[in-house]
Design a protein around this motif. Structure first.
Motif, short mmCIF file in Angstrom:
data_model
loop_
_atom_site.label_atom_id
_atom_site.label_comp_id
_atom_site.label_asym_id
_atom_site.label_seq_id
_atom_site.Cartn_x
_atom_site.Cartn_y
_atom_site.Cartn_z
N PHE A 1 7.29 11.84 -3.33
CA PHE A 1 7.09 10.47 -4.03
C PHE A 1 8.25 9.60 -4.50
N GLY A 2 9.04 10.22 -5.30
CA GLY A 2 10.41 9.58 -5.97
C GLY A 2 11.21 9.35 -4.80
N GLY A 3 11.25 10.18 -3.86
CA GLY A 3 11.96 9.74 -2.52
C GLY A 3 11.52 8.76 -1.85
N GLY A 4 10.22 8.55 -1.45
CA GLY A 4 9.62 7.70 -1.18
C GLY A 4 9.80 6.29 -1.78
N PHE A 5 9.92 6.36 -3.08
CA PHE A 5 9.99 5.08 -3.85
C PHE A 5 11.35 4.65 -3.72
N ILE A 6 12.27 5.45 -3.89
CA ILE A 6 13.90 4.95 -3.59
C ILE A 6 14.10 4.58 -2.23
N ASN A 7 13.56 5.36 -1.15
CA ASN A 7 13.92 5.09 0.27
C ASN A 7 13.67 3.63 0.42
N LYS B 1 0.90 -1.26 0.13
CA LYS B 1 0.04 -0.02 0.02
C LYS B 1 0.86 1.25 0.14
N HIS B 2 1.78 1.41 0.97
CA HIS B 2 2.33 2.58 1.19
C HIS B 2 3.48 2.92 0.01
N HIS B 3 4.30 1.94 -0.15
CA HIS B 3 5.43 1.91 -1.08
C HIS B 3 4.73 1.96 -2.43
N GLN B 4 3.73 1.17 -2.56
CA GLN B 4 3.01 1.33 -3.83
C GLN B 4 2.44 2.42 -4.65
N THR B 5 1.99 3.32 -3.45
CA THR B 5 1.36 4.52 -3.59
C THR B 5 2.57 5.58 -3.93
N TYR B 6 3.66 5.15 -3.17
CA TYR B 6 4.72 6.03 -3.80
C TYR B 6 5.09 6.00 -5.19
N CYS B 7 5.15 4.69 -5.55
CA CYS B 7 5.59 4.64 -6.86
C CYS B 7 4.54 5.00 -7.93
N ASP B 8 3.40 4.77 -7.66
CA ASP B 8 2.09 5.34 -8.44
C ASP B 8 2.08 6.71 -8.76
N LYS B 9 2.25 7.32 -7.59
CA LYS B 9 2.34 9.04 -7.54
C LYS B 9 3.54 9.40 -8.20
N MET B 10 4.82 8.86 -8.31
CA MET B 10 5.77 9.42 -8.74
C MET B 10 5.72 9.02 -10.26
N ASN B 11 5.16 8.02 -10.83
CA ASN B 11 4.70 7.79 -12.13
C ASN B 11 3.86 8.81 -12.69
N LEU C 1 16.59 12.70 8.33
CA LEU C 1 16.03 13.76 7.44
C LEU C 1 14.32 13.58 7.60
N PRO C 2 13.86 14.48 7.24
CA PRO C 2 12.37 14.40 7.50
C PRO C 2 11.70 14.05 6.20
N ASN C 3 10.61 13.47 6.48
CA ASN C 3 9.65 13.32 5.19
C ASN C 3 10.17 12.07 4.45
N GLN C 4 10.36 12.32 3.02
CA GLN C 4 10.94 11.16 2.26
C GLN C 4 12.23 11.79 1.57
N ASP C 5 12.85 12.90 2.18
CA ASP C 5 14.02 13.37 1.81
C ASP C 5 15.03 12.33 1.86
N GLU D 1 11.05 12.91 -20.88
CA GLU D 1 12.24 13.02 -20.86
C GLU D 1 13.10 12.43 -19.58
N LEU D 2 12.38 12.78 -18.46
CA LEU D 2 12.70 12.52 -17.14
C LEU D 2 12.46 11.00 -16.58
N ALA D 3 11.41 10.60 -17.21
CA ALA D 3 10.61 9.23 -16.92
C ALA D 3 11.48 8.18 -17.37
N ILE D 4 12.26 8.44 -18.45
CA ILE D 4 13.09 7.29 -18.61
C ILE D 4 14.50 7.04 -17.91
N GLU D 5 14.61 8.18 -17.00
CA GLU D 5 15.70 8.10 -16.23
C GLU D 5 15.50 7.27 -14.63
N ASN D 6 16.72 6.71 -14.11
CA ASN D 6 16.66 6.08 -13.13
C ASN D 6 16.07 7.13 -11.83
N PRO D 7 15.24 6.87 -10.96
CA PRO D 7 14.60 7.68 -10.18
C PRO D 7 15.83 8.48 -9.15
#
Ligand code: MN3
Length: 193
Positions: free
Chosen positions: A77-83, A30-40, A147-151, A48-54
């Protein structure tokens, strides 16, 4: 191409009793999937950014050619995905001790126990949502901070090594308000030291 969650490298109950199966299931699916979906969702506006490594996007988040609102959302959301990708990867049901890292921890913090004390204190006293980090800083030295949040430390040009999620969603079902107890138990799920 939209990004997808890497498979969890163990079953939801693999880290019991330290991290309970229900928390793992909700946290990952749920949580991790949501970060991924919202990043997408954000990245659909920036092909041009979507093809790069997050990770590469988070490294240079401050200078990305994006609308400021989207940039802030990508940071979260990208931070949440990679963290979370890192978080799952450093835990496991069996110890796989990284002797090189242990030696460096001994040299930097005097002992693994002393390092754990500092990291635990940092994680326990972080106010609100965020993560505790062991990183390699720009000078190549090991450093502990939160670090705070998903930094991500990547945005400071630091390389993350060990991290602990201290958002309430990471422990509340089993530990409620007892964050220090969660942290003490979590060391058993960390595989590399
Ligand atoms: Mn989390």
């Amino acid at each position: 191409m939209p990004h997808i969650l890497p498979p969890l490298p163990y079953s939801f109950d693999a880290l019991e009793p330290y991290l309970d199966a229900k928390t793992m299931e909700i946290h990952y699916s749920k949580h991790h999937q949501t970060y991924c979906d919202k990043m997408n969702d954000i990245l659909t506006k920036y092909p041009e950014l979507a093809i790069e490594n997050p990770e590469d996007l988070i490294k240079r988040i401050d200078v990305l050619p994006m609308d400021e609102k989207d940039k802030k959302a990508l940071k979260n959301f990208g931070g949440g995905f990679i963290n979370h990708n890192l978080y799952w990867s450093i835990m496991g049901p069996k110890k796989e001790v990284d002797n090189v890292l242990v030696q460096e921890i001994n040299e930097t913090f005097k002992s693994v126990d002393e390092f754990k004390k500092i990291f635990t204190q940092t994680a326990a006293t972080h106010f609100g949502s965020g993560w505790a980090w062991l990183v390699r800083n720009e000078k190549g030295d090991l450093e502990v901070y939160s670090l705070p949040n998903q930094d991500s430390p990547l945005s400071k040009n630091h390389t993350p090594i060990i991290t602990l999620d201290v958002w309430e969603h990471a422990y509340y079902l089993k530990y409620q308000n007892r964050r220090p107890e969660f942290i003490e138990n979590w060391w058993n799920a960390l595989k590399m030291i």
